[in-house]
Design an enzyme around this catalytic site. Structure first.
Site, PDB file in Angstrom:
ATOM      1  N   CYS A 280      -0.846   7.692   6.351  1.00 36.45           N
ATOM      2  CA  CYS A 280      -0.039   8.646   5.950  1.00 36.45           C
ATOM      3  C   CYS A 280      -0.892   9.953   6.673  1.00 36.45           C
ATOM      4  CB  CYS A 280      -0.384   8.628   4.630  1.00 36.45           C
ATOM      5  SG  CYS A 280       1.769   7.641   3.853  1.00 36.45           S
TER       6      CYS A 280
HETATM    7  N1  LIG Z   1       1.685   3.050   2.889  1.00 34.65           N
HETATM    8  C1  LIG Z   1       1.026   4.273   2.325  1.00 34.65           C
HETATM    9  O1  LIG Z   1       0.213   4.667   1.698  1.00 34.65           O
HETATM   10  C2  LIG Z   1       2.277   5.365   2.328  1.00 34.65           C
HETATM   11  C3  LIG Z   1       2.681   6.208   1.091  1.00 34.65           C
HETATM   12  C4  LIG Z   1       3.676   6.530   1.398  1.00 34.65           C
HETATM   13  C5  LIG Z   1       4.472   6.715   2.117  1.00 34.65           C
HETATM   14  N2  LIG Z   1       4.974   5.559   2.812  1.00 34.65           N
HETATM   15  C6  LIG Z   1       5.167   5.527   4.515  1.00 34.65           C
HETATM   16  O2  LIG Z   1       6.578   4.780   3.911  1.00 34.65           O
HETATM   17  C7  LIG Z   1       7.064   3.832   4.903  1.00 34.65           C
HETATM   18  C8  LIG Z   1       6.391   2.258   4.809  1.00 34.65           C
HETATM   19  O3  LIG Z   1       5.042   1.862   4.533  1.00 34.65           O
HETATM   20  P1  LIG Z   1       4.631   0.939   4.443  1.00 34.65           P
HETATM   21  O4  LIG Z   1       2.510   1.373   3.664  1.00 34.65           O
HETATM   22  O5  LIG Z   1       5.306   0.298   2.604  1.00 34.65           O
HETATM   23  O6  LIG Z   1       4.666   0.268   5.648  1.00 34.65           O
HETATM   24  P2  LIG Z   1       4.576  -0.770   5.633  1.00 34.65           P
HETATM   25  O7  LIG Z   1       3.904  -1.803   6.969  1.00 34.65           O
HETATM   26  O8  LIG Z   1       3.302  -2.673   4.735  1.00 34.65           O
HETATM   27  O9  LIG Z   1       5.840  -2.103   5.076  1.00 34.65           O
HETATM   28  C9  LIG Z   1       7.111  -1.933   5.738  1.00 34.65           C
HETATM   29  C10 LIG Z   1       8.061  -3.381   6.199  1.00 34.65           C
HETATM   30  O10 LIG Z   1       9.118  -3.059   6.221  1.00 34.65           O
HETATM   31  C11 LIG Z   1       9.243  -3.804   7.081  1.00 34.65           C
HETATM   32  N3  LIG Z   1       9.947  -3.963   8.412  1.00 34.65           N
HETATM   33  C12 LIG Z   1       9.692  -3.454   9.598  1.00 34.65           C
HETATM   34  N4  LIG Z   1      11.418  -3.147  10.152  1.00 34.65           N
HETATM   35  C13 LIG Z   1      12.868  -3.755   9.143  1.00 34.65           C
HETATM   36  C14 LIG Z   1      13.886  -2.953   9.498  1.00 34.65           C
HETATM   37  N5  LIG Z   1      14.718  -2.953   9.905  1.00 34.65           N
HETATM   38  N6  LIG Z   1      14.592  -4.102   8.522  1.00 34.65           N
HETATM   39  C15 LIG Z   1      13.524  -4.881   6.807  1.00 34.65           C
HETATM   40  N7  LIG Z   1      12.257  -4.358   6.846  1.00 34.65           N
HETATM   41  C16 LIG Z   1      11.585  -4.046   8.031  1.00 34.65           C
HETATM   42  C17 LIG Z   1       8.519  -4.409   7.854  1.00 34.65           C
HETATM   43  O11 LIG Z   1       8.090  -5.989   8.502  1.00 34.65           O
HETATM   44  C18 LIG Z   1       7.558  -3.958   6.938  1.00 34.65           C
HETATM   45  O12 LIG Z   1       7.711  -5.031   5.782  1.00 34.65           O
HETATM   46  C19 LIG Z   1       6.336   4.276   6.402  1.00 34.65           C
HETATM   47  O13 LIG Z   1       7.051   5.445   6.596  1.00 34.65           O
HETATM   48  C20 LIG Z   1       5.333   5.061   5.347  1.00 34.65           C
HETATM   49  O14 LIG Z   1       4.277   6.214   6.056  1.00 34.65           O
HETATM   50  C21 LIG Z   1       3.028   4.321   3.266  1.00 34.65           C
END
Ligand SMILES: NC(=O)c1ccc[n+]([C@@H]2O[C@H](COP(=O)([O-])OP(=O)(O)OC[C@H]3O[C@@H](n4cnc5c(N)ncnc54)[C@H](O)[C@@H]3O)[C@@H](O)[C@H]2O)c1
Length: 444
Positions: A280
């Site tokens: 982030c």
């Molecule tokens: N981690 C944080 O602190 C946080 C906080 C707020 C927002 N976000 C945002 O949320 C989003 C997700 O972040 P995250 O930390 O959960 O990521 P992450 O990498 O932990 O999880 C994402 C998941 O999506 C899966 N994936 C990828 N492509 C895919 C597809 N086409 N179909 C199905 N699954 C798919 C991956 O295998 C993974 O398990 C990002 O945009 C991030 O910026 C993250």
């Protein structure tokens, strides 16, 4: 019939959501998607979680949590009840009513948004469309993504938004590992492509969170999320600069912040550290800067804040170099010194190492000839350009063997008294040793 609820699909979907009979899909079961999927299941929705990572899917099927925000017992309960199912195929998308997309949005290189996972996920949704679905994008992304990238894909084949399907952006604001605020306690903002889209998405999220604000458009909601993270980046950069000045002036920056915090208004504390990590804070400013650049607009303050934060690991290494040269063990060089990084995760009490500044510190120390190892109770190993580095268990013998220990992450479950007792030299970049002193202890 209420005029605002006209439209067959809209009325049907609203009814299903209210009765919690809507089938919910969550694409991407990571730090964000898994807690969200669980929350919907807990509120009685039938939930299908879809992730391309078969290993994550298997763990969910076995009721094993890999997220700091998901309680394993609760996960097991929802999986056993059949309310939460996980799959690594996209076939089950067909029967869903509401689909939330929480896939990664990293950077390509150091500066360019990579929204390819969003595009892939949306294409899978589009292939298995049924009319009347609500699609909510949660991944952090640049303003315009929902309307300029997602909407055209979902409109292919003549589907009309607001009538045949509903599309909104609803940024996730979860702070993984934060024990005070969980998914259902964090207010939501939602921007729908049409009024109906915003209303339906609002209705859905009100089933799992207390507080929902509908804003005027998806691009507004997209910018809100980026603002929140960029705001932190800029303020952290400011305090990192100030920390460097305070060190030169012999002032304790941590004491300065505590003092400033006594003002009950107009001040919000930010803390210095070894740099920023995670998906982030270092990423959001780049998404803004990329979009600004496309518009021919410069944002020097934001640009500078990225540079200040990404240079912090170099500052930390420089401090260690000087401490070794000037401290009790005067004359010691980085070359040949044994350095222990206490913490590899990018923040406290989580296992997440994405974009962690610890790796940058490691590289920089190695470049100068130091022998570097790490100890992190949450991170058993880390992949470093093909090389697997394993965490060493923290012990008096390990600490005694080191020339210097650098506290990079302030995990709560580390015995810091032991660290002080057995280390020759400690540089604390996170004020993890608050209230503890010693001739061998130095702070950022
Ligand atoms: N981690 C944080 O602190 C946080 C906080 C707020 C927002 N976000 C945002 O949320 C989003 C997700 O972040 P995250 O930390 O959960 O990521 P992450 O990498 O932990 O999880 C994402 C998941 O999506 C899966 N994936 C990828 N492509 C895919 C597809 N086409 N179909 C199905 N699954 C798919 C991956 O295998 C993974 O398990 C990002 O945009 C991030 O910026 C993250």
């Amino acid at each position: 019939m209420d005029k605002s609820m006209q439209g067959r699909y809209r009325t049907q979907l609203a009814e299903k959501i209210r009765k919690r009979q809507a089938k919910v899909g969550v694409l991407g079961l990571g730090y964000i998607g898994l807690p969200l999927a669980l929350e919907f299941a807990k509120r009685g929705f039938s939930v299908i979680g879809i992730d391309i990572d078969a290993n994550r899917v298997r763990q969910i099927q076995e009721g094993k949590s890999y997220s700091p925000d998901v309680n394993g017992t609760e996960l097991k309960r929802q999986v056993r009840s059949g309310r939460l199912k996980a799959t690594d195929g996209f076939e089950l998308l067909e029967g869903l009513d509401c689909i939330s997309i929480s896939v990664p949005t990293p950077l390509r290189g150091e500066e360019t948004p990579d929204i390819s996972c969003i595009i892939q996920a949306v294409r899978e949704v589009h292939k298995r469309r049924k009319k009347g679905q609500l699609i909510a994008l949660e991944s952090s992304t640049y303003p315009g993504t929902t309307e300029e990238v997602v909407l055209p894909i979902l409109s292919e084949g003549g589907y009309k938004v607001g009538r045949d399907f509903f599309l909104a952006f609803s940024p996730e604001r979860l702070d993984p590992g934060n024990v005070k605020y969980h998914t259902h306690e964090i207010p939501r903002v939602i921007g729908g492509v049409t009024t109906a889209c915003g209303e339906l998405a609002g209705l859905l999220y009100r089933q799992i969170v207390k507080d929902v604000t509908i804003v005027s458009s998806p691009r507004t909601a997209e910018m809100i999320k980026l603002l929140e993270n960029a705001f932190r980046n800029v303020n952290i950069a400011f305090i990192n600069e100030l920390a460097q000045l305070c060190f030169r002036l012999g002032i304790d920056i941590w004491e300065v912040i505590e003092g400033a915090k006594t003002k009950p208004f107009g001040f919000m504390p930010f803390y210095p550290g070894p740099g920023v990590g995670g998906m982030c804070i270092p990423v959001a400013p780049r998404y803004i800067l990329w979009k600004a650049h496309k518009e021919g607009i410069k944002l020097p303050l934001l640009e500078r804040s990225c540079k200040v934060n990404s240079d912090m690991p170099l500052y930390v290494v420089e401090r260690v170099r000087k401490l070794l040269a000037e401290g009790q063990r005067r004359g010691r060089a980085l070359k040949g010194s044994k350095i222990l990084l206490l913490g590899m995760a990018y923040k406290k009490d989580v296992a997440d190492t994405r974009m962690t500044p610890a790796l940058k510190i490691l590289h920089c120390l190695r470049q100068q000839g130091a022998e570097v190892s790490f100890s992190d109770p949450y991170v058993p190993k880390i992949l470093n350009y093909g090389e697997v580095l394993e965490s060493k268990p923290l012990s008096p013998a390990l600490l005694k063997d080191m020339d210097c220990a650098i506290i990079v992450t302030d995990h709560s479950n580390v015995d810091y008294r032991q660290v002080i007792r057995h280390s020759r030299l400690v540089l604390d970049t996170k004020n993890a040793l608050k209230g503890l002193t010693g001739p061998n202890v130095f702070r950022l």
